[in-house]
Motif scaffolding. Structure first.
Motif, mmCIF file in Angstrom:
data_model
loop_
_atom_site.group_PDB
_atom_site.id
_atom_site.type_symbol
_atom_site.label_atom_id
_atom_site.label_comp_id
_atom_site.label_asym_id
_atom_site.label_seq_id
_atom_site.Cartn_x
_atom_site.Cartn_y
_atom_site.Cartn_z
ATOM 1 N N GLY A 59 -6.312 -5.682 7.434
ATOM 2 C CA GLY A 59 -6.390 -4.554 8.448
ATOM 3 C C GLY A 59 -7.246 -4.817 9.116
ATOM 4 O O GLY A 59 -8.071 -4.115 9.271
ATOM 5 N N GLU A 82 -4.212 -9.278 10.023
ATOM 6 C CA GLU A 82 -3.503 -8.043 10.898
ATOM 7 C C GLU A 82 -2.198 -8.259 10.930
ATOM 8 O O GLU A 82 -1.624 -9.246 11.478
ATOM 9 C CB GLU A 82 -4.054 -7.808 11.950
ATOM 10 C CG GLU A 82 -3.637 -6.694 12.968
ATOM 11 C CD GLU A 82 -3.608 -5.370 12.323
ATOM 12 O OE1 GLU A 82 -2.764 -4.754 12.387
ATOM 13 O OE2 GLU A 82 -4.804 -4.819 11.627
ATOM 14 N N LEU A 127 -11.547 -4.073 2.573
ATOM 15 C CA LEU A 127 -10.285 -3.123 3.058
ATOM 16 C C LEU A 127 -11.163 -1.952 3.879
ATOM 17 O O LEU A 127 -11.522 -1.087 3.220
ATOM 18 C CB LEU A 127 -9.684 -2.568 2.088
ATOM 19 C CG LEU A 127 -9.164 -3.623 1.023
ATOM 20 C CD1 LEU A 127 -8.568 -2.911 -0.203
ATOM 21 C CD2 LEU A 127 -8.006 -4.201 1.771
ATOM 22 N N SER A 130 -8.092 1.518 6.005
ATOM 23 C CA SER A 130 -6.562 1.129 5.863
ATOM 24 C C SER A 130 -6.087 2.277 6.062
ATOM 25 O O SER A 130 -6.319 3.446 5.546
ATOM 26 C CB SER A 130 -6.532 0.706 4.236
ATOM 27 O OG SER A 130 -7.176 -0.554 3.981
ATOM 28 N N LEU A 143 -2.861 -0.007 0.636
ATOM 29 C CA LEU A 143 -3.485 -1.270 0.362
ATOM 30 C C LEU A 143 -4.416 -1.176 -0.964
ATOM 31 O O LEU A 143 -4.758 -2.452 -1.388
ATOM 32 C CB LEU A 143 -4.256 -1.790 1.435
ATOM 33 C CG LEU A 143 -3.373 -2.213 2.741
ATOM 34 C CD1 LEU A 143 -4.268 -2.876 3.770
ATOM 35 C CD2 LEU A 143 -2.543 -3.366 2.361
ATOM 36 N N GLN A 164 -14.443 -1.291 -0.043
ATOM 37 C CA GLN A 164 -13.574 -0.230 0.791
ATOM 38 C C GLN A 164 -14.353 0.641 1.606
ATOM 39 O O GLN A 164 -15.085 1.166 0.839
ATOM 40 C CB GLN A 164 -12.527 0.371 -0.360
ATOM 41 C CG GLN A 164 -11.567 1.245 0.512
ATOM 42 C CD GLN A 164 -10.837 2.135 -0.387
ATOM 43 O OE1 GLN A 164 -11.249 2.176 -1.553
ATOM 44 N NE2 GLN A 164 -9.869 2.722 -0.009
ATOM 45 N N THR A 166 -13.232 4.119 3.945
ATOM 46 C CA THR A 166 -12.501 5.157 4.487
ATOM 47 C C THR A 166 -12.902 6.522 4.934
ATOM 48 O O THR A 166 -14.027 6.917 4.347
ATOM 49 C CB THR A 166 -11.133 5.257 3.701
ATOM 50 O OG1 THR A 166 -10.257 6.057 4.033
ATOM 51 C CG2 THR A 166 -11.895 6.010 2.054
#
Length: 229
Positions: A59, A82, A127, A130, A143, A164, A166
Motif C-alpha cells: 500500500g 500498490e 504497512l 492502510s 491488511l 505499522q 495508522t
C-alpha cells in the motif's frame, strides 16, 4: 468516491514498465486461494542486480515513504506494492525521475503476493496507513487480518518484523489483537508517535495530513518469535 482515471494512463504505465521500475502482476485465476497454488516467483536478486536485503511496503500510495527509505538505506532493496494503477503510476514516475536504483514497484493485490514472492525472502514489511475498513463485516479486507498475516509469515525471513502506522485507533486495536493472537511479539508500541522519543521516522503523505489535523499517529512493531531469540 471513485478516483477518476488519469489521462493517458495506459501509455504512462507502459513507459514505466519499459524502464524496469514498474512490474504489473496479473492473475488469470481471480480466486486467490487456488491461484497461489501455481507459483510464478519473481527472481528478486536479478531484478535488483544484487543480493541485498529486501524490504517491502504494501500500500505504497504515491511512493513518498518508499522513495525516502530507498534514499536513506542504499544497502537495502525496496519493493513497493500498490494495487491501484491510478496511484502507482505516479509513484513509478517519481522513482524514475529521481533515479532511485534500489526501488522497484509492483502493481499487485496483497492477496496474491505468495504466488509471486518467494518464501523467506523479505527482511521487513511496512504497512503505512492502510485502509482501516471500519465496518466489522469488512474486517477480512484489513491488511492486518490474520489471513494476511499468514501470507506475510511465509514471505518474511525468520528474523523479520512488520512495522505499522495508522491514524485509526480502532484499526490499531484490531491489529494488536490480530498480531498477538497469531503469535507475533509486539514491540515499541506508540499511541502518539510524534510526541514520542522514536527516531528516524519517515513521514508519509497521509501522516503529514493527519498530524496537521491534530490526530495522534499510532505505531507498532510485530516480530516473528524467531527474530527475538
Amino acid at each position: 468516491m471513485r478516483m477518476r482515471k488519469k489521462a493517458h494512463l495506459e501509455e504512462r504505465l507502459e513507459k514505466c514498465i519499459e524502464t524496469g521500475k514498474l512490474i504489473i502482476l496479473n492473475c488469470e485465476d481471480r480466486n486467490f486461494v487456488t491461484s497461489v497454488e501455481k507459483k510464478e516467483y519473481l527472481d528478486l536478486p536479478a531484478l535488483f542486480g544484487n543480493d541485498n536485503p529486501i524490504i517491502m511496503e504494501i500500500g505504497c500510495g504515491k511512493g513518498q515513504f518508499a522513495r525516502e527509505l530507498a534514499k536513506r538505506e542504499p544497502g537495502l532493496n525496496i519493493l513497493a506494492i500498490e494495487k491501484t494503477s491510478n496511484v502507482i503510476v505516479e509513484a513509478a514516475e517519481k522513482a524514475i525521475a529521481e533515479k532511485i536504483p534500489n526501488l522497484i514497484l509492483l502493481r499487485a493485490d496483497a492477496n496474491y503476493l505468495e504466488k509471486f514472492i518467494p518464501d523467506n525472502s523479505i527482511s521487513g514489511l511496512y504497512l503505512n496507513f492502510s485502509c482501516p475498513y471500519p465496518k466489522k463485516s469488512y474486517a477480512v479486507h484489513r491488511l492486518t487480518h490474520r489471513n494476511f498475516l499468514k501470507i506475510y509469515d511465509k514471505l518474511l525471513k525468520p528474523d523479520a518484523g512488520i512495522f505499522q502506522k495508522t491514524d485509526n485507533r480502532e484499526f490499531f486495536e484490531f491489529s494488536i489483537q490480530e498480531f498477538s493472537e497469531y503469535g507475533f511479539i509486539l514491540r515499541n508500541v506508540s499511541l502518539d508517535l510524534h510526541h514520542s522519543d522514536f527516531e528516524g521516522n519517515i513521514v508519509t503523505e497521509y501522516e503529514q495530513r493527519f498530524s496537521e489535523m491534530g490526530l495522534p499517529i499510532y505505531r507498532l512493531e510485530a516480530w516473528k518469535r524467531q527474530g527475538l531469540v
